[in-house]
Write a protein that holds these residues in place. Sequence first.
Motif, short mmCIF file in Angstrom:
data_model
loop_
_atom_site.label_atom_id
_atom_site.label_comp_id
_atom_site.label_asym_id
_atom_site.label_seq_id
_atom_site.Cartn_x
_atom_site.Cartn_y
_atom_site.Cartn_z
N VAL A 135 0.87 -0.94 -0.16
CA VAL A 135 -0.01 0.11 0.02
C VAL A 135 0.77 1.51 0.06
CG1 VAL A 135 -1.67 1.32 1.29
CG2 VAL A 135 -1.94 -1.23 1.20
N PHE A 136 1.97 1.21 0.81
CA PHE A 136 2.94 2.44 1.14
C PHE A 136 3.61 2.68 -0.20
CE2 PHE A 136 3.06 1.39 5.71
CZ PHE A 136 1.66 1.99 6.01
N ARG A 137 3.89 1.60 -0.97
CA ARG A 137 4.68 1.95 -2.23
C ARG A 137 3.81 2.39 -3.41
NH1 ARG A 137 6.90 -3.42 -0.82
NH2 ARG A 137 9.06 -2.79 0.18
N SER A 138 2.47 2.25 -3.46
CA SER A 138 1.58 2.89 -4.31
C SER A 138 0.51 3.63 -3.75
CB SER A 138 1.03 1.75 -5.41
OG SER A 138 0.32 0.95 -4.52
N GLU A 142 2.33 9.63 -8.32
CA GLU A 142 3.66 9.72 -8.55
C GLU A 142 4.58 10.37 -7.49
OE1 GLU A 142 4.57 7.35 -11.05
OE2 GLU A 142 2.38 6.95 -11.10
N GLN A 143 6.00 10.14 -7.76
CA GLN A 143 6.88 10.63 -6.85
C GLN A 143 6.97 12.19 -6.90
OE1 GLN A 143 8.48 8.52 -4.67
NE2 GLN A 143 8.48 10.65 -3.54
N LEU A 146 3.94 13.15 -5.16
CA LEU A 146 4.08 12.79 -3.82
C LEU A 146 4.86 13.84 -2.95
CD1 LEU A 146 3.11 10.67 -1.63
CD2 LEU A 146 4.97 9.32 -2.51
N ASP A 147 5.95 14.14 -3.46
CA ASP A 147 7.02 15.06 -2.87
C ASP A 147 6.13 16.62 -2.28
OD1 ASP A 147 8.89 13.27 -3.12
OD2 ASP A 147 9.83 14.25 -4.89
N VAL A 148 5.51 16.97 -3.54
CA VAL A 148 4.61 18.05 -3.40
C VAL A 148 3.66 17.82 -2.26
CG1 VAL A 148 3.08 19.83 -4.30
CG2 VAL A 148 5.01 19.14 -5.68
N MET A 149 2.92 16.95 -2.36
CA MET A 149 1.61 16.75 -1.19
C MET A 149 2.40 16.53 -0.01
SD MET A 149 -1.26 16.17 -0.70
CE MET A 149 -2.15 16.00 -2.37
N LEU A 150 3.48 16.01 0.07
CA LEU A 150 4.21 15.74 1.57
C LEU A 150 4.46 17.03 2.15
CD1 LEU A 150 6.28 12.50 0.75
CD2 LEU A 150 4.08 12.72 2.31
#
Length: 162
Positions: A135-138, A142-143, A146-150
């Motif tokens: 689950v955590f890997r997907s 997309e990366q 994901l970076d922006v969201m984090l």
Amino acid sequence: MDADFDPIDEARRQWIAHGWEDAADGMTFVTSIMRAQQLMLARVDRTLRPFNLTFARYELLALLSFTRTGQLPMSKATARLQVHPTSMTNAVDRLEHAGLVARSPHPRDGRTTLVGITDAGRALVGEATEALNSVFRSPGLEQPQLDVMLDLLAQHRRNLAD
């Protein structure tokens, strides 16, 4: 249901139509986060079901497995997992009943109870983590997204004084 229909977009449209335009974006944001949380929790729950674990109980086992001694004061585990003490007690009760954790008195502080992971708890959390990493890997982004969201979520938590 129409695949193109988005209930949250419709709610936003209704907010604006009813004169709450100044709150429409915030309502859409909050509702979107809550729905995303429901969707992610459902994926996590499906993954942990074969291990007879909830995410809350999994988190406690994982936390204990990461410690040097395999145990923590219950108050410290409560703080680190950011849960209510009653929720921690409930999780420990269930995990203890399953033989996955054990309570013990603190050797130097008689008022403190330690919760420690058992060998069975270590084995189970290892297996559950392998499954949960799928689950955590997907996570659905997309990366670069994901970076922006984090970054945005970290900023949002700080803004809310987390």
